[in-house]
Design a protein around this motif. Structure first.
Motif, PDB file in Angstrom:
ATOM      1  N   VAL A 104       0.883  -1.169   0.000  1.00  0.00           N
ATOM      2  CA  VAL A 104       0.000   0.000   0.000  1.00  0.00           C
ATOM      3  C   VAL A 104       0.919   1.216   0.000  1.00  0.00           C
ATOM      4  CG1 VAL A 104      -1.692   1.339   1.289  1.00  0.00           C
ATOM      5  CG2 VAL A 104      -1.885  -1.153   1.204  1.00  0.00           C
ATOM      6  N   TYR A 105       1.002   1.879  -1.146  1.00  0.00           N
ATOM      7  CA  TYR A 105       1.890   3.036  -1.275  1.00  0.00           C
ATOM      8  C   TYR A 105       1.051   4.314  -1.316  1.00  0.00           C
ATOM      9  CZ  TYR A 105       4.930   6.549  -3.226  1.00  0.00           C
ATOM     10  OH  TYR A 105       5.618   7.715  -3.420  1.00  0.00           O
ATOM     11  N   TYR A 106       1.368   5.258  -0.432  1.00  0.00           N
ATOM     12  CA  TYR A 106       0.611   6.509  -0.392  1.00  0.00           C
ATOM     13  C   TYR A 106       1.516   7.728  -0.318  1.00  0.00           C
ATOM     14  CZ  TYR A 106       1.649   6.212   4.629  1.00  0.00           C
ATOM     15  OH  TYR A 106       2.300   6.110   5.832  1.00  0.00           O
ATOM     16  N   GLY A 107       2.838   7.528  -0.464  1.00  0.00           N
ATOM     17  CA  GLY A 107       3.790   8.620  -0.281  1.00  0.00           C
ATOM     18  C   GLY A 107       3.503   9.835  -1.125  1.00  0.00           C
ATOM     19  N   ASN A 108       3.078   9.624  -2.375  1.00  0.00           N
ATOM     20  CA  ASN A 108       2.861  10.786  -3.235  1.00  0.00           C
ATOM     21  C   ASN A 108       1.602  11.559  -2.893  1.00  0.00           C
ATOM     22  OD1 ASN A 108       1.081   8.889  -4.214  1.00  0.00           O
ATOM     23  ND2 ASN A 108       1.810   8.959  -6.330  1.00  0.00           N
ATOM     24  N   CYS A 109       0.801  11.079  -1.953  1.00  0.00           N
ATOM     25  CA  CYS A 109      -0.332  11.875  -1.465  1.00  0.00           C
ATOM     26  C   CYS A 109       0.165  13.137  -0.756  1.00  0.00           C
ATOM     27  CB  CYS A 109      -1.192  11.061  -0.492  1.00  0.00           C
ATOM     28  SG  CYS A 109      -2.113   9.705  -1.243  1.00  0.00           S
TER      29      CYS A 109
ATOM     30  N   LEU B 281      -6.636  14.562   2.901  1.00  0.00           N
ATOM     31  CA  LEU B 281      -5.403  13.799   2.727  1.00  0.00           C
ATOM     32  C   LEU B 281      -5.563  12.405   3.311  1.00  0.00           C
ATOM     33  CD1 LEU B 281      -2.346  13.464   2.134  1.00  0.00           C
ATOM     34  CD2 LEU B 281      -1.916  14.477   4.374  1.00  0.00           C
ATOM     35  N   ARG B 282      -6.136  12.329   4.479  1.00  0.00           N
ATOM     36  CA  ARG B 282      -6.332  11.036   5.147  1.00  0.00           C
ATOM     37  C   ARG B 282      -7.235  10.130   4.308  1.00  0.00           C
ATOM     38  NH1 ARG B 282      -7.215  11.121  11.526  1.00  0.00           N
ATOM     39  NH2 ARG B 282      -6.754   8.960  12.067  1.00  0.00           N
ATOM     40  N   ASP B 283      -8.288  10.703   3.754  1.00  0.00           N
ATOM     41  CA  ASP B 283      -9.173   9.922   2.899  1.00  0.00           C
ATOM     42  C   ASP B 283      -8.430   9.398   1.674  1.00  0.00           C
ATOM     43  OD1 ASP B 283     -11.337  10.331   4.592  1.00  0.00           O
ATOM     44  OD2 ASP B 283     -12.089  12.068   3.477  1.00  0.00           O
ATOM     45  N   ALA B 284      -7.567  10.240   1.104  1.00  0.00           N
ATOM     46  CA  ALA B 284      -6.798   9.826  -0.072  1.00  0.00           C
ATOM     47  C   ALA B 284      -5.837   8.694   0.271  1.00  0.00           C
ATOM     48  CB  ALA B 284      -6.030  11.016  -0.641  1.00  0.00           C
ATOM     49  N   VAL B 285      -5.209   8.783   1.450  1.00  0.00           N
ATOM     50  CA  VAL B 285      -4.292   7.730   1.894  1.00  0.00           C
ATOM     51  C   VAL B 285      -5.042   6.415   2.080  1.00  0.00           C
ATOM     52  CG1 VAL B 285      -2.828   6.960   3.794  1.00  0.00           C
ATOM     53  CG2 VAL B 285      -2.629   9.301   2.939  1.00  0.00           C
ATOM     54  N   LEU B 286      -6.163   6.458   2.766  1.00  0.00           N
ATOM     55  CA  LEU B 286      -6.926   5.241   3.052  1.00  0.00           C
ATOM     56  C   LEU B 286      -7.518   4.644   1.770  1.00  0.00           C
ATOM     57  CD1 LEU B 286      -8.648   6.298   6.391  1.00  0.00           C
ATOM     58  CD2 LEU B 286      -6.749   4.707   6.086  1.00  0.00           C
ATOM     59  N   ALA B 287      -7.779   5.482   0.780  1.00  0.00           N
ATOM     60  CA  ALA B 287      -8.311   4.972  -0.486  1.00  0.00           C
ATOM     61  C   ALA B 287      -7.298   4.091  -1.207  1.00  0.00           C
ATOM     62  CB  ALA B 287      -8.720   6.138  -1.385  1.00  0.00           C
ATOM     63  N   ARG B 288      -6.010   4.229  -0.874  1.00  0.00           N
ATOM     64  CA  ARG B 288      -4.973   3.430  -1.528  1.00  0.00           C
ATOM     65  C   ARG B 288      -5.070   1.941  -1.175  1.00  0.00           C
ATOM     66  NH1 ARG B 288      -0.796   6.609  -3.748  1.00  0.00           N
ATOM     67  NH2 ARG B 288      -1.844   8.493  -4.498  1.00  0.00           N
TER      68      ARG B 288
ATOM     69  N   VAL C 145       0.986  -5.771   7.435  1.00  0.00           N
ATOM     70  CA  VAL C 145       2.161  -5.293   8.154  1.00  0.00           C
ATOM     71  C   VAL C 145       2.236  -3.776   7.996  1.00  0.00           C
ATOM     72  CG1 VAL C 145       4.675  -5.404   8.372  1.00  0.00           C
ATOM     73  CG2 VAL C 145       3.394  -7.439   7.664  1.00  0.00           C
ATOM     74  N   GLY C 146       2.260  -3.046   9.120  1.00  0.00           N
ATOM     75  CA  GLY C 146       2.354  -1.593   9.075  1.00  0.00           C
ATOM     76  C   GLY C 146       3.543  -1.105   9.877  1.00  0.00           C
ATOM     77  N   HIS C 147       4.371  -0.249   9.256  1.00  0.00           N
ATOM     78  CA  HIS C 147       5.548   0.290   9.934  1.00  0.00           C
ATOM     79  C   HIS C 147       5.349   1.769  10.237  1.00  0.00           C
ATOM     80  CE1 HIS C 147       9.689   2.225   9.659  1.00  0.00           C
ATOM     81  NE2 HIS C 147       9.769   1.467  10.735  1.00  0.00           N
ATOM     82  N   SER C 148       5.637   2.165  11.479  1.00  0.00           N
ATOM     83  CA  SER C 148       5.622   3.561  11.874  1.00  0.00           C
ATOM     84  C   SER C 148       4.251   4.186  11.607  1.00  0.00           C
ATOM     85  CB  SER C 148       6.743   4.304  11.132  1.00  0.00           C
ATOM     86  OG  SER C 148       6.952   5.585  11.661  1.00  0.00           O
ATOM     87  N   LEU C 149       4.189   5.297  10.858  1.00  0.00           N
ATOM     88  CA  LEU C 149       2.889   5.888  10.529  1.00  0.00           C
ATOM     89  C   LEU C 149       2.018   4.885   9.780  1.00  0.00           C
ATOM     90  CD1 LEU C 149       0.959   8.316  10.404  1.00  0.00           C
ATOM     91  CD2 LEU C 149       2.154   9.050   8.321  1.00  0.00           C
ATOM     92  N   GLY C 150       2.636   3.963   9.054  1.00  0.00           N
ATOM     93  CA  GLY C 150       1.875   2.936   8.353  1.00  0.00           C
ATOM     94  C   GLY C 150       1.074   2.052   9.287  1.00  0.00           C
ATOM     95  N   SER C 151       1.496   1.918  10.540  1.00  0.00           N
ATOM     96  CA  SER C 151       0.707   1.141  11.504  1.00  0.00           C
ATOM     97  C   SER C 151      -0.557   1.890  11.887  1.00  0.00           C
ATOM     98  CB  SER C 151       1.547   0.829  12.753  1.00  0.00           C
ATOM     99  OG  SER C 151       1.834   2.007  13.506  1.00  0.00           O
ATOM    100  N   VAL C 152      -0.466   3.223  11.931  1.00  0.00           N
ATOM    101  CA  VAL C 152      -1.641   4.052  12.206  1.00  0.00           C
ATOM    102  C   VAL C 152      -2.609   3.971  11.033  1.00  0.00           C
ATOM    103  CG1 VAL C 152      -2.429   6.385  12.748  1.00  0.00           C
ATOM    104  CG2 VAL C 152      -0.209   5.594  13.606  1.00  0.00           C
ATOM    105  N   VAL C 153      -2.060   4.078   9.818  1.00  0.00           N
ATOM    106  CA  VAL C 153      -2.882   3.968   8.608  1.00  0.00           C
ATOM    107  C   VAL C 153      -3.554   2.597   8.549  1.00  0.00           C
ATOM    108  CG1 VAL C 153      -2.836   3.991   6.095  1.00  0.00           C
ATOM    109  CG2 VAL C 153      -1.418   5.607   7.366  1.00  0.00           C
ATOM    110  N   ALA C 154      -2.802   1.543   8.868  1.00  0.00           N
ATOM    111  CA  ALA C 154      -3.348   0.185   8.836  1.00  0.00           C
ATOM    112  C   ALA C 154      -4.485   0.027   9.840  1.00  0.00           C
ATOM    113  CB  ALA C 154      -2.249  -0.835   9.116  1.00  0.00           C
ATOM    114  N   TYR C 155      -4.307   0.566  11.045  1.00  0.00           N
ATOM    115  CA  TYR C 155      -5.363   0.490  12.059  1.00  0.00           C
ATOM    116  C   TYR C 155      -6.627   1.192  11.561  1.00  0.00           C
ATOM    117  CZ  TYR C 155      -7.859   1.090  16.486  1.00  0.00           C
ATOM    118  OH  TYR C 155      -8.817   1.092  17.474  1.00  0.00           O
ATOM    119  N   ASP C 156      -6.468   2.405  11.020  1.00  0.00           N
ATOM    120  CA  ASP C 156      -7.619   3.141  10.489  1.00  0.00           C
ATOM    121  C   ASP C 156      -8.315   2.348   9.385  1.00  0.00           C
ATOM    122  OD1 ASP C 156      -7.421   5.351  12.143  1.00  0.00           O
ATOM    123  OD2 ASP C 156      -6.346   6.593  10.697  1.00  0.00           O
ATOM    124  N   ALA C 157      -7.521   1.776   8.488  1.00  0.00           N
ATOM    125  CA  ALA C 157      -8.087   1.042   7.354  1.00  0.00           C
ATOM    126  C   ALA C 157      -8.836  -0.206   7.812  1.00  0.00           C
ATOM    127  CB  ALA C 157      -6.980   0.663   6.369  1.00  0.00           C
ATOM    128  N   LEU C 158      -8.259  -0.945   8.744  1.00  0.00           N
ATOM    129  CA  LEU C 158      -8.899  -2.171   9.235  1.00  0.00           C
ATOM    130  C   LEU C 158     -10.190  -1.858   9.984  1.00  0.00           C
ATOM    131  CD1 LEU C 158      -5.707  -4.089  10.402  1.00  0.00           C
ATOM    132  CD2 LEU C 158      -7.249  -4.788   8.563  1.00  0.00           C
TER     133      LEU C 158
END
Length: 281
Positions: A48-53, A144-151, A164-177
């Protein structure tokens, strides 16, 4: 279809999905093989790549940055100008060596402590500020958050067993799940997670409210791996906050770059957690 879905943290603004997938897959495979577990095929892993957001509207999508630090704005201490950003800085610097008396300014002192510790790698103060601002933006800018989660759409499939979520990616993963209770994910693995910080947990979707039970992200098992030296994962145990069924696993990642995702993915704890989620351990 991917059995393992991985989500990155900050610092991927000018990188790309293919590079992230390649780097993470090599570390993941090495961790499994070194632990005596069967490796997984490359095709079973997705990113799940969202860096360019985080890029500005005028940034060139195909631009290749050879020196990523050169692309970081020339931030200084005065650019940390919100209470959330200052709270994050204080938390990340908590376990670093304090400055000698007479250091100029509280913010500058905290930044110097992080620079000198090299716990986040060999990065200058402007990169530390840039990272903090990315966390701030994700937590406070709803579009921005909506765009990230849409990925996550189309990456997670019925075959996905491990996230597997690393660092901020763990926060994104929790939100997505939490947003997708229909997903049948077996195992969530968080690496170097800041989820235990009040500044972060109070801004989740849904937020963690003191005195109320936290939302469980709909998985059978949650393995949280935190390096004892990692300043981002300041709160090493998430079970007291998110539920007693979390398996908190402390690790040692060495003195420098302790927050590195490659260091985390090559630990025995991560390898066994992934293998168990796939049913191969």
């Amino acid at each position: 279809m991917a059995k393992i879905v991985m989500c990155h943290g900050v610092g991927y603004t000018y990188k790309h999905r293919e590079g992230m997938h390649s780097d993470w897959y090599r570390a993941l495979r090495s961790g499994l093989v070194d632990t005596g577990l069967p490796p997984v095929p490359d095709a079973d892993v997705a990113a799940v790549y969202y860096g360019n957001c985080f890029r500005t509207a005028g940034a060139k999508g195909a631009e290749v940055i050879t020196d990523e630090l050169a692309a970081v704005p020339n931030y200084g201490p005065m650019d940390l100008d919100t209470e959330l950003e200052l709270e994050l800085l204080r938390a990340f610097a908590e376990n670093t060596e304090r400055e000698d008396a007479g250091a100029k300014g509280a913010v500058q002192s905290l930044l110097r402590r992080l620079e000198r510790s090299r716990l986040l790698g060999d990065v200058p103060a402007k990169a530390i500020i840039w990272m903090i601002k990315q966390v701030h933006r994700y937590l406070t800018e709803e579009p921005l958050r909506d765009a990230v989660l849409a990925r996550w759409e189309g990456v997670v499939t019925p075959e996905t067993r491990v996230v597997v979520g690393h660092s901020l990616g763990s926060v994104v993963a929790y939100d997505a799940l939490c947003a997708h209770p229909e997903w049948k994910i077996d195992t969530l693995i968080t690496l170097g997670s800041p989820l235990g910080l009040g500044a972060v947990s109070s801004r989740l979707r849904p937020p963690l409210v003191p005195g109320e039970e936290a939302r469980w992200p709909g998985v059978r098992r949650w393995v949280n791996i935190a390096a004892l030296e990692d300043p981002v994962a300041l709160i090493k145990e998430l079970a007291p906050l998110f539920g007693k069924d979390i398996q908190d696993k402390p690790v040692r990642n060495g003195r420098f770059a302790v927050h590195s995702v490659n260091r985390y993915l090559t630990t025995e704890e991560a390898a066994k957690g992934i293998a168990d989620g796939l049913g191969s351990h």
